[in-house]
Design an enzyme around this catalytic site. Structure first.
Site, PDB file in Angstrom:
ATOM      1  N   ASN A  36      36.841  36.984  38.439  1.00  0.00           N
ATOM      2  CA  ASN A  36      37.982  37.879  38.293  1.00  0.00           C
ATOM      3  C   ASN A  36      37.605  39.082  37.431  1.00  0.00           C
ATOM      4  O   ASN A  36      38.072  40.197  37.644  1.00  0.00           O
ATOM      5  CB  ASN A  36      39.155  37.130  37.663  1.00  0.00           C
ATOM      6  N   ASP A 108      38.763  43.688  34.630  1.00  0.00           N
ATOM      7  CA  ASP A 108      38.889  43.117  35.974  1.00  0.00           C
ATOM      8  C   ASP A 108      37.981  43.847  36.960  1.00  0.00           C
ATOM      9  O   ASP A 108      37.830  45.078  36.906  1.00  0.00           O
ATOM     10  CB  ASP A 108      40.326  43.236  36.466  1.00  0.00           C
ATOM     11  N   ASP A 139      37.574  30.279  38.087  1.00  0.00           N
ATOM     12  CA  ASP A 139      38.467  30.667  37.008  1.00  0.00           C
ATOM     13  C   ASP A 139      39.454  31.735  37.475  1.00  0.00           C
ATOM     14  O   ASP A 139      39.119  32.598  38.277  1.00  0.00           O
ATOM     15  CB  ASP A 139      37.609  31.212  35.856  1.00  0.00           C
ATOM     16  N   HIS A 143      44.275  35.715  40.117  1.00  0.00           N
ATOM     17  CA  HIS A 143      44.273  37.056  39.551  1.00  0.00           C
ATOM     18  C   HIS A 143      43.214  37.961  40.166  1.00  0.00           C
ATOM     19  O   HIS A 143      42.865  38.987  39.582  1.00  0.00           O
ATOM     20  CB  HIS A 143      44.058  36.979  38.039  1.00  0.00           C
ATOM     21  N   GLU A 176      41.495  27.260  39.700  1.00  0.00           N
ATOM     22  CA  GLU A 176      42.459  27.216  38.606  1.00  0.00           C
ATOM     23  C   GLU A 176      43.579  28.194  38.951  1.00  0.00           C
ATOM     24  O   GLU A 176      43.401  29.410  38.883  1.00  0.00           O
ATOM     25  CB  GLU A 176      41.793  27.617  37.290  1.00  0.00           C
TER      26      GLU A 176
END
Length: 444
Positions: A36, A108, A139, A143, A176
């Site tokens: 991410n 990001d 992870d 996002h 996740e």
């Protein structure tokens, strides 16, 4: 460095040797993969800081203050995932700001750039081909794109999985994803395993409140649904999952490296810690044990104190203990080290070992279906685990009082105790459940 091992842990040659030795012992290796964001010290980002014409500039998301004011999608409400008051951060020497959802130290990546797609897929292929790992724990999987573009998140993980399956067809990917079940379930199209946060919160709150209930992700925390028992909530979530996939791994757990440790959340009560372990290891799915849960490690935020060093032996005998932090919660005064617990038949470590042994040798606990037994007492969680060859009836007493259960009808066929927290007891049309205890009955 996505192509190396941090020197605190050794080097790539040592890690490759570890993977080879694990495989010799039929142990698969799954590593954390963070795609991410990168560090703000990563060479890509250091290059991107040089300006609009820099090679890696578009690997990240940049905007002026005027542009940011118009980008409502990026300026979403801050959740428990982020400690930032804003997700836009100042870059020295730059008029534009960069986007970092979690913190300015973690900018990001820009997944609207096709080169980023190729880059992170190539990284995955390197670890599969050159190192031999078996999969990745992914992870911050929700996002990749901002929340207003959730469909793009779902599509990305299908692309990622499809690409890596060309290198390793049986790759294991686990995501996740902290969100409500309706938002989580579509990730199963690309990620065959997801951590079950709702079940983790439900087990914790059921034990804390002494009654079977469902807790579900809600914003930065969770909320309790009083109208649903844990059993009913679990079955509801599975029904939502199955709308998107019938071939998935339900990754069940009690706590992780981002949460207060389970025993601290249960006020240090070892009886409740054992009950939490019993719930985890009798539910369907793939159980994950956060290191130290099996010896009752404690810890509360901030993050370093939920990641304190493991206690292998008493202080003066522990040559393996890490020394990177002075522990606050997990000290030998507060937690018995592994070497002590190994020799204690009543330790939480022995409890975990017994349950893992039983689970590994039980077809029903490993692969069986889950059926709500509903014995009408909110202080009892009860369910069946069943395959064609084996059927179990399981009771968990959430209360601090002993409870007597009378078996009725076909349940009288469950005449043998497979496991009892405090020893094996006889079954005579009923059983007595001690406070915070578990009993597993098997049908013969």
């Amino acid at each position: 460095d996505y192509y190396n091992i941090h020197p605190d842990y050794g080097n790539l040659a040592i890690f490759k040797e570890f993977v080879r030795e694990a495989h010799k012992r039929d142990i698969k290796v799954v590593i954390d993969m963070v795609i991410n964001h990168t560090s703000n010290q990563h060479p890509w980002f250091l290059n991107a800081m040089k300006g609009d014409t820099a090679r890696y500039r578009n690997y990240y998301i940049w905007a002026t203050d005027e542009e940011i004011a118009k980008i409502s999608a990026h300026e979403k409400a801050v959740t428990g995932d982020s400690d930032n008051k804003t997700q836009w951060h100042t870059a020295p020497g730059n008029e534009k700001k960069y986007y970092g959802f979690f913190t300015g130290m973690m900018p990001d990546l820009n997944y609207d750039n096709a080169k980023v797609h190729k880059e992170v897929i190539d990284i995955g292929k390197f670890w599969l081909e050159q190192v031999g790992v078996d999969g990745f724990r992914l992870d911050a999987a929700r996002h990749i794109y901002e929340e207003s573009r959730m469909e793009d998140n779902y599509k990305w993980w299908v692309e990622y999985r499809t690409a890596l399956q060309q290198t390793k067809p049986d790759i294991y990917l686990i995501g996740e994803v902290w969100d409500d079940v309706e938002s989580v379930a579509p990730f199963l199209k690309g990620l065959p395993a997801l951590f079950n946060f709702d079940l983790a919160f439900s087990m914790l709150e059921s034990i804390r409140q002494g009654r079977s209930l469902t807790a579900t992700v809600s914003g930065a925390s969770w909320r309790v649904i009083d109208t649903l028992s844990l059993e009913e909530g679990y079955l509801h979530n599975q029904s939502v999952y199955k709308k998107f996939s019938t071939d998935y791994h339900d990754a069940i757990f009690l706590s992780n490296h981002d949460q207060n440790r389970i025993l601290s959340m249960l006020d240090g009560d070892i009886r409740k810690g054992k009950l939490a372990a019993s719930l985890l290891l009798t539910m369907p799915g793939t159980p994950y044990i956060y290191y130290g849960e099996e010896i009752g490690m404690k810890g509360r935020k901030p993050d370093p104190n939920i990641r304190e060093p493991y206690l292998w032996a008493p202080d003066d005998q522990d040559s393996m203990r890490a020394r990177w932090i002075e522990p606050v919660y997990t000290t030998t005064e507060k937690v018995a080290p592994l070497s002590t617990q190994k020799n204690d038949p009543n330790s939480i470590y022995t409890h975990y070992r017994r349950l893992i042994h039983i689970r590994n040798n039980s077809e029903a606990l490993t692969h069986g279906s889950f059926i709500d037994a509903d014995y009408g007492d909110e202080s009892i969680i009860s369910f069946y685990r069943k395959t064609a060859n084996e059927e179990l009836l399981i009771f968990h007493n959430l209360s601090d009082q002993a409870v007597s259960i009378q078996l009725a009808g076909r349940d009288k066929s469950f005449s043998e105790v497979l496991f009892g927290t405090y020893g094996v007891k006889d079954v005579d049309d009923g059983i007595d459940l001690e406070p915070y205890s578990t009993t597993i009955l098997i049908s013969r």
